[in-house]
Design a protein around this motif. Structure first.
Motif, PDB file in Angstrom:
ATOM      1  N   ALA A 101       1.145 -44.153  27.427  1.00  0.00           N
ATOM      2  CA  ALA A 101       0.904 -43.560  26.109  1.00  0.00           C
ATOM      3  C   ALA A 101       2.019 -42.594  25.756  1.00  0.00           C
ATOM      4  O   ALA A 101       2.517 -42.584  24.627  1.00  0.00           O
ATOM      5  N   LYS A 102       2.408 -41.786  26.747  1.00  0.00           N
ATOM      6  CA  LYS A 102       3.493 -40.834  26.535  1.00  0.00           C
ATOM      7  C   LYS A 102       4.770 -41.562  26.115  1.00  0.00           C
ATOM      8  O   LYS A 102       5.520 -41.086  25.260  1.00  0.00           O
ATOM      9  N   GLY A 103       4.987 -42.729  26.707  1.00  0.00           N
ATOM     10  CA  GLY A 103       6.173 -43.513  26.398  1.00  0.00           C
ATOM     11  C   GLY A 103       6.216 -43.983  24.953  1.00  0.00           C
ATOM     12  O   GLY A 103       7.287 -44.310  24.429  1.00  0.00           O
ATOM     13  N   SER A 104       5.064 -44.027  24.298  1.00  0.00           N
ATOM     14  CA  SER A 104       5.036 -44.416  22.886  1.00  0.00           C
ATOM     15  C   SER A 104       4.727 -43.218  21.993  1.00  0.00           C
ATOM     16  O   SER A 104       4.322 -43.385  20.841  1.00  0.00           O
ATOM     17  N   ASP A 105       4.948 -42.028  22.536  1.00  0.00           N
ATOM     18  CA  ASP A 105       4.722 -40.772  21.799  1.00  0.00           C
ATOM     19  C   ASP A 105       3.302 -40.671  21.250  1.00  0.00           C
ATOM     20  O   ASP A 105       3.077 -40.228  20.134  1.00  0.00           O
ATOM     21  N   ARG A 106       2.338 -41.120  22.015  1.00  0.00           N
ATOM     22  CA  ARG A 106       0.932 -41.059  21.640  1.00  0.00           C
ATOM     23  C   ARG A 106       0.164 -40.464  22.808  1.00  0.00           C
ATOM     24  O   ARG A 106       0.616 -40.504  23.941  1.00  0.00           O
ATOM     25  N   THR A 107      -0.992 -39.939  22.502  1.00  0.00           N
ATOM     26  CA  THR A 107      -1.861 -39.493  23.589  1.00  0.00           C
ATOM     27  C   THR A 107      -2.781 -40.649  23.961  1.00  0.00           C
ATOM     28  O   THR A 107      -2.998 -41.580  23.160  1.00  0.00           O
ATOM     29  N   GLY A 108      -3.335 -40.574  25.148  1.00  0.00           N
ATOM     30  CA  GLY A 108      -4.298 -41.579  25.566  1.00  0.00           C
ATOM     31  C   GLY A 108      -5.491 -41.614  24.620  1.00  0.00           C
ATOM     32  O   GLY A 108      -6.001 -42.684  24.286  1.00  0.00           O
ATOM     33  N   ALA A 109      -5.927 -40.442  24.175  1.00  0.00           N
ATOM     34  CA  ALA A 109      -7.071 -40.369  23.261  1.00  0.00           C
ATOM     35  C   ALA A 109      -6.768 -41.079  21.946  1.00  0.00           C
ATOM     36  O   ALA A 109      -7.611 -41.794  21.402  1.00  0.00           O
ATOM     37  N   GLU A 110      -5.548 -40.892  21.427  1.00  0.00           N
ATOM     38  CA  GLU A 110      -5.171 -41.574  20.179  1.00  0.00           C
ATOM     39  C   GLU A 110      -5.213 -43.089  20.354  1.00  0.00           C
ATOM     40  O   GLU A 110      -5.746 -43.813  19.508  1.00  0.00           O
ATOM     41  N   LEU A 111      -4.665 -43.551  21.461  1.00  0.00           N
ATOM     42  CA  LEU A 111      -4.655 -44.993  21.717  1.00  0.00           C
ATOM     43  C   LEU A 111      -6.061 -45.535  21.903  1.00  0.00           C
ATOM     44  O   LEU A 111      -6.394 -46.609  21.385  1.00  0.00           O
ATOM     45  N   LEU A 112      -6.896 -44.820  22.633  1.00  0.00           N
ATOM     46  CA  LEU A 112      -8.269 -45.281  22.836  1.00  0.00           C
ATOM     47  C   LEU A 112      -9.037 -45.336  21.522  1.00  0.00           C
ATOM     48  O   LEU A 112      -9.794 -46.281  21.275  1.00  0.00           O
ATOM     49  N   ARG A 113      -8.827 -44.350  20.645  1.00  0.00           N
ATOM     50  CA  ARG A 113      -9.476 -44.391  19.327  1.00  0.00           C
ATOM     51  C   ARG A 113      -9.002 -45.616  18.540  1.00  0.00           C
ATOM     52  O   ARG A 113      -9.800 -46.316  17.915  1.00  0.00           O
ATOM     53  N   ASP A 114      -7.689 -45.880  18.589  1.00  0.00           N
ATOM     54  CA  ASP A 114      -7.156 -47.064  17.898  1.00  0.00           C
ATOM     55  C   ASP A 114      -7.748 -48.348  18.470  1.00  0.00           C
ATOM     56  O   ASP A 114      -8.139 -49.246  17.720  1.00  0.00           O
ATOM     57  N   PHE A 115      -7.807 -48.433  19.796  1.00  0.00           N
ATOM     58  CA  PHE A 115      -8.382 -49.618  20.431  1.00  0.00           C
ATOM     59  C   PHE A 115      -9.840 -49.800  20.014  1.00  0.00           C
ATOM     60  O   PHE A 115     -10.276 -50.911  19.725  1.00  0.00           O
ATOM     61  N   MET A 116     -10.590 -48.701  19.974  1.00  0.00           N
ATOM     62  CA  MET A 116     -11.996 -48.778  19.598  1.00  0.00           C
ATOM     63  C   MET A 116     -12.144 -49.234  18.149  1.00  0.00           C
ATOM     64  O   MET A 116     -12.978 -50.106  17.846  1.00  0.00           O
ATOM     65  N   ARG A 117     -11.336 -48.661  17.240  1.00  0.00           N
ATOM     66  CA  ARG A 117     -11.384 -49.073  15.829  1.00  0.00           C
ATOM     67  C   ARG A 117     -11.052 -50.551  15.688  1.00  0.00           C
ATOM     68  O   ARG A 117     -11.723 -51.285  14.965  1.00  0.00           O
ATOM     69  N   ASP A 118      -9.988 -50.989  16.388  1.00  0.00           N
ATOM     70  CA  ASP A 118      -9.578 -52.397  16.319  1.00  0.00           C
ATOM     71  C   ASP A 118     -10.674 -53.310  16.862  1.00  0.00           C
ATOM     72  O   ASP A 118     -10.945 -54.368  16.285  1.00  0.00           O
ATOM     73  N   TYR A 119     -11.299 -52.919  17.942  1.00  0.00           N
ATOM     74  CA  TYR A 119     -12.351 -53.732  18.542  1.00  0.00           C
ATOM     75  C   TYR A 119     -13.537 -53.857  17.589  1.00  0.00           C
ATOM     76  O   TYR A 119     -14.055 -54.960  17.371  1.00  0.00           O
ATOM     77  N   VAL A 120     -13.950 -52.738  17.006  1.00  0.00           N
ATOM     78  CA  VAL A 120     -15.073 -52.766  16.064  1.00  0.00           C
ATOM     79  C   VAL A 120     -14.718 -53.639  14.862  1.00  0.00           C
ATOM     80  O   VAL A 120     -15.512 -54.487  14.446  1.00  0.00           O
ATOM     81  N   ARG A 121     -13.521 -53.473  14.318  1.00  0.00           N
ATOM     82  CA  ARG A 121     -13.081 -54.291  13.176  1.00  0.00           C
ATOM     83  C   ARG A 121     -13.093 -55.773  13.545  1.00  0.00           C
ATOM     84  O   ARG A 121     -13.586 -56.615  12.784  1.00  0.00           O
ATOM     85  N   ASP A 122     -12.548 -56.116  14.720  1.00  0.00           N
ATOM     86  CA  ASP A 122     -12.510 -57.513  15.157  1.00  0.00           C
ATOM     87  C   ASP A 122     -13.917 -58.092  15.297  1.00  0.00           C
ATOM     88  O   ASP A 122     -14.163 -59.246  14.936  1.00  0.00           O
ATOM     89  N   GLN A 123     -14.852 -57.295  15.810  1.00  0.00           N
ATOM     90  CA  GLN A 123     -16.226 -57.771  15.978  1.00  0.00           C
ATOM     91  C   GLN A 123     -16.896 -57.991  14.629  1.00  0.00           C
ATOM     92  O   GLN A 123     -17.624 -58.972  14.435  1.00  0.00           O
TER      93      GLN A 123
END
Length: 96
Positions: free
Chosen positions: A22-44
């Motif tokens: 996450a650090k390598g993409s200038d993001r926090t783990g929390a930011e990425l997890l929120r994005d993953f969760m939003r994407d998963y909900v949208r996909d479902q």
């Protein structure tokens, strides 16, 4: 929007590797997890909507067939023969 904490257990090595990535993409783990969760909900939601649409289409097609609104295989083949002849004519003309 109210926020809440989401707590779960994960292997420490995975957590550390994830935080580093996450650090390598200038993001926090929390930011990425929120994005993953939003994407998963949208996909479902999209998958469920597609499934509902598909089921309606299948049910409508079955009802049409049950009502006798079908095209015979002979008619389909005749239309395909016409289409193939037209495509062959066009291809022959383009090659000249």
């Amino acid at each position: 929007m109210a926020e809440t904490t989401f707590t779960f257990q994960v292997d420490e090595g995975l957590k550390d590797a994830f935080a580093e990535a996450a650090k390598g993409s200038d993001r926090t783990g929390a930011e990425l997890l929120r994005d993953f969760m939003r994407d998963y909900v949208r996909d479902q939601v999209e998958a469920a909507a597609y499934d509902r649409w598909f089921r309606r289409e299948v049910e409508a097609a079955i009802a049409e067939a049950d009502a006798g609104n079908v095209i015979s295989s002979d008619d389909v083949e005749a239309d395909a023969d016409i289409w193939r002849a037209e495509m062959q004519r066009r291809l022959s003309g383009a090659a000249s």
